[in-house]
Scaffold this motif. Sequence first.
Motif, PDB file in Angstrom:
ATOM      1  N   THR A   1       0.829  -1.210   0.000  1.00  0.00           N
ATOM      2  CA  THR A   1       0.000   0.000   0.000  1.00  0.00           C
ATOM      3  C   THR A   1       0.861   1.257   0.000  1.00  0.00           C
ATOM      4  N   ALA A   2       2.155   1.091  -0.101  1.00  0.00           N
ATOM      5  CA  ALA A   2       3.107   2.199  -0.188  1.00  0.00           C
ATOM      6  C   ALA A   2       4.358   1.653  -0.881  1.00  0.00           C
ATOM      7  N   ASN A   3       5.269   2.545  -1.258  1.00  0.00           N
ATOM      8  CA  ASN A   3       6.504   2.101  -1.900  1.00  0.00           C
ATOM      9  C   ASN A   3       7.198   1.050  -1.038  1.00  0.00           C
ATOM     10  N   PHE A   4       7.895   0.100  -1.682  1.00  0.00           N
ATOM     11  CA  PHE A   4       8.509  -1.022  -0.964  1.00  0.00           C
ATOM     12  C   PHE A   4       9.747  -1.494  -1.708  1.00  0.00           C
ATOM     13  N   THR A   5      10.515  -2.332  -1.058  1.00  0.00           N
ATOM     14  CA  THR A   5      11.665  -2.978  -1.685  1.00  0.00           C
ATOM     15  C   THR A   5      11.236  -4.364  -2.134  1.00  0.00           C
ATOM     16  N   PRO A   6      11.282  -4.644  -3.447  1.00  0.00           N
ATOM     17  CA  PRO A   6      10.853  -5.971  -3.929  1.00  0.00           C
ATOM     18  C   PRO A   6      11.706  -7.094  -3.356  1.00  0.00           C
ATOM     19  N   GLU A   7      11.059  -8.231  -3.144  1.00  0.00           N
ATOM     20  CA  GLU A   7      11.766  -9.417  -2.664  1.00  0.00           C
ATOM     21  C   GLU A   7      12.707  -9.942  -3.745  1.00  0.00           C
ATOM     22  N   THR A   8      13.764 -10.584  -3.327  1.00  0.00           N
ATOM     23  CA  THR A   8      14.708 -11.193  -4.268  1.00  0.00           C
ATOM     24  C   THR A   8      14.778 -12.702  -4.079  1.00  0.00           C
ATOM     25  N   THR A   9      13.861 -13.225  -3.288  1.00  0.00           N
ATOM     26  CA  THR A   9      13.770 -14.665  -3.079  1.00  0.00           C
ATOM     27  C   THR A   9      12.352 -15.113  -3.442  1.00  0.00           C
ATOM     28  N   GLU A  10      12.151 -16.418  -3.512  1.00  0.00           N
ATOM     29  CA  GLU A  10      10.840 -16.954  -3.859  1.00  0.00           C
ATOM     30  C   GLU A  10       9.786 -16.518  -2.852  1.00  0.00           C
ATOM     31  N   TYR A  11       8.573 -16.288  -3.359  1.00  0.00           N
ATOM     32  CA  TYR A  11       7.448 -15.985  -2.487  1.00  0.00           C
ATOM     33  C   TYR A  11       7.072 -17.236  -1.708  1.00  0.00           C
ATOM     34  N   ALA A  12       6.597 -17.044  -0.477  1.00  0.00           N
ATOM     35  CA  ALA A  12       6.051 -18.135   0.324  1.00  0.00           C
ATOM     36  C   ALA A  12       4.535 -18.068   0.236  1.00  0.00           C
ATOM     37  N   SER A  13       3.887 -19.206   0.261  1.00  0.00           N
ATOM     38  CA  SER A  13       2.430 -19.260   0.253  1.00  0.00           C
ATOM     39  C   SER A  13       1.906 -18.983   1.658  1.00  0.00           C
ATOM     40  N   ASP A  14       0.794 -18.258   1.734  1.00  0.00           N
ATOM     41  CA  ASP A  14       0.124 -18.028   3.015  1.00  0.00           C
ATOM     42  C   ASP A  14      -1.381 -18.140   2.794  1.00  0.00           C
ATOM     43  N   ALA A  15      -2.173 -17.807   3.801  1.00  0.00           N
ATOM     44  CA  ALA A  15      -3.628 -17.967   3.718  1.00  0.00           C
ATOM     45  C   ALA A  15      -4.255 -17.106   2.619  1.00  0.00           C
ATOM     46  N   TYR A  16      -3.597 -16.034   2.198  1.00  0.00           N
ATOM     47  CA  TYR A  16      -4.128 -15.140   1.170  1.00  0.00           C
ATOM     48  C   TYR A  16      -3.697 -15.538  -0.243  1.00  0.00           C
ATOM     49  N   THR A  17      -2.748 -16.440  -0.364  1.00  0.00           N
ATOM     50  CA  THR A  17      -2.218 -16.836  -1.667  1.00  0.00           C
ATOM     51  C   THR A  17      -3.190 -17.784  -2.360  1.00  0.00           C
ATOM     52  N   LYS A  18      -3.688 -17.370  -3.527  1.00  0.00           N
ATOM     53  CA  LYS A  18      -4.639 -18.184  -4.289  1.00  0.00           C
ATOM     54  C   LYS A  18      -4.001 -18.837  -5.509  1.00  0.00           C
ATOM     55  N   LEU A  19      -2.876 -18.310  -5.963  1.00  0.00           N
ATOM     56  CA  LEU A  19      -2.119 -18.889  -7.075  1.00  0.00           C
ATOM     57  C   LEU A  19      -0.668 -18.478  -6.897  1.00  0.00           C
ATOM     58  N   LEU A  20       0.242 -19.444  -7.020  1.00  0.00           N
ATOM     59  CA  LEU A  20       1.670 -19.153  -6.869  1.00  0.00           C
ATOM     60  C   LEU A  20       2.455 -20.043  -7.831  1.00  0.00           C
ATOM     61  N   ILE A  21       3.094 -19.416  -8.798  1.00  0.00           N
ATOM     62  CA  ILE A  21       3.893 -20.147  -9.780  1.00  0.00           C
ATOM     63  C   ILE A  21       5.356 -19.748  -9.601  1.00  0.00           C
ATOM     64  N   HIS A  22       6.179 -20.715  -9.164  1.00  0.00           N
ATOM     65  CA  HIS A  22       7.616 -20.478  -9.007  1.00  0.00           C
ATOM     66  C   HIS A  22       8.371 -20.727 -10.309  1.00  0.00           C
ATOM     67  N   SER A  23       7.870 -21.597 -11.149  1.00  0.00           N
ATOM     68  CA  SER A  23       8.546 -22.008 -12.392  1.00  0.00           C
ATOM     69  C   SER A  23       9.857 -22.734 -12.128  1.00  0.00           C
ATOM     70  N   ASN A  24       9.934 -23.451 -11.031  1.00  0.00           N
ATOM     71  CA  ASN A  24      11.145 -24.204 -10.709  1.00  0.00           C
ATOM     72  C   ASN A  24      11.060 -25.610 -11.288  1.00  0.00           C
ATOM     73  N   THR A  25      11.484 -25.743 -12.515  1.00  0.00           N
ATOM     74  CA  THR A  25      11.485 -27.038 -13.175  1.00  0.00           C
ATOM     75  C   THR A  25      12.574 -27.037 -14.237  1.00  0.00           C
ATOM     76  N   THR A  26      12.610 -28.039 -15.046  1.00  0.00           N
ATOM     77  CA  THR A  26      13.687 -28.168 -16.028  1.00  0.00           C
ATOM     78  C   THR A  26      13.452 -27.286 -17.251  1.00  0.00           C
ATOM     79  N   MET A  27      14.547 -26.909 -17.894  1.00  0.00           N
ATOM     80  CA  MET A  27      14.485 -26.110 -19.115  1.00  0.00           C
ATOM     81  C   MET A  27      13.587 -26.786 -20.145  1.00  0.00           C
TER      82      MET A  27
END
Length: 168
Positions: free
Chosen positions: A95-121
């Motif tokens: 809701t205000a300016n922030f520093t973006p994360e540089t690591t994978e997002y973690a799922s929590d109760a509010y997460t409805k879709l999360l795509i890490h794309s951690n798979t093979t080329m």
Amino acid sequence: LMTRVGGSYTLNLDFDTVTMPLDEWFHFALVRNTSGTNRFEIYINGKLQQTINNTTAWPDIAGAFTIGDDFYNADKEFTGFMDEFRVSKGVARWTANFTPETTEYASDAYTKLLIHSNTTMGSTTFTDSSGSPHTITPNGDVKHVAPKIGTGMGAYNGTTSQVETFTA
């Protein structure tokens, strides 16, 4: 940038002053902040770029959620790479300016879709890592390539690639 909810219900949000960086990685966030108004905000690299106040109430929408395609405009498909794609419901993550994360997002109760794309080329399997995983269907030639965060990311060619899931 146009955000659209389709099917029998359409709400257009025209973020006309937002310029996307070219040929560089950047963090992009579309936030629906309902404190006081139905406000939509675009953040790029953690900095607020534009706000739109919209008085139209959004209904619950049942149907496909598509990433990378604009069914209404053939020349508006996404071309590029995505890593760490998250949809949240019930919370405005920023809701205000922030520093973006540089690591994978973690799922929590509010997460409805999360795509890490951690798979093979070259893989065309997209996994939802939220607490209530959805089936994700790739269409066209969307695939995983070398990563920004983690071990892979999605590549979209801008003409025939998209992924689709159902969220509620």
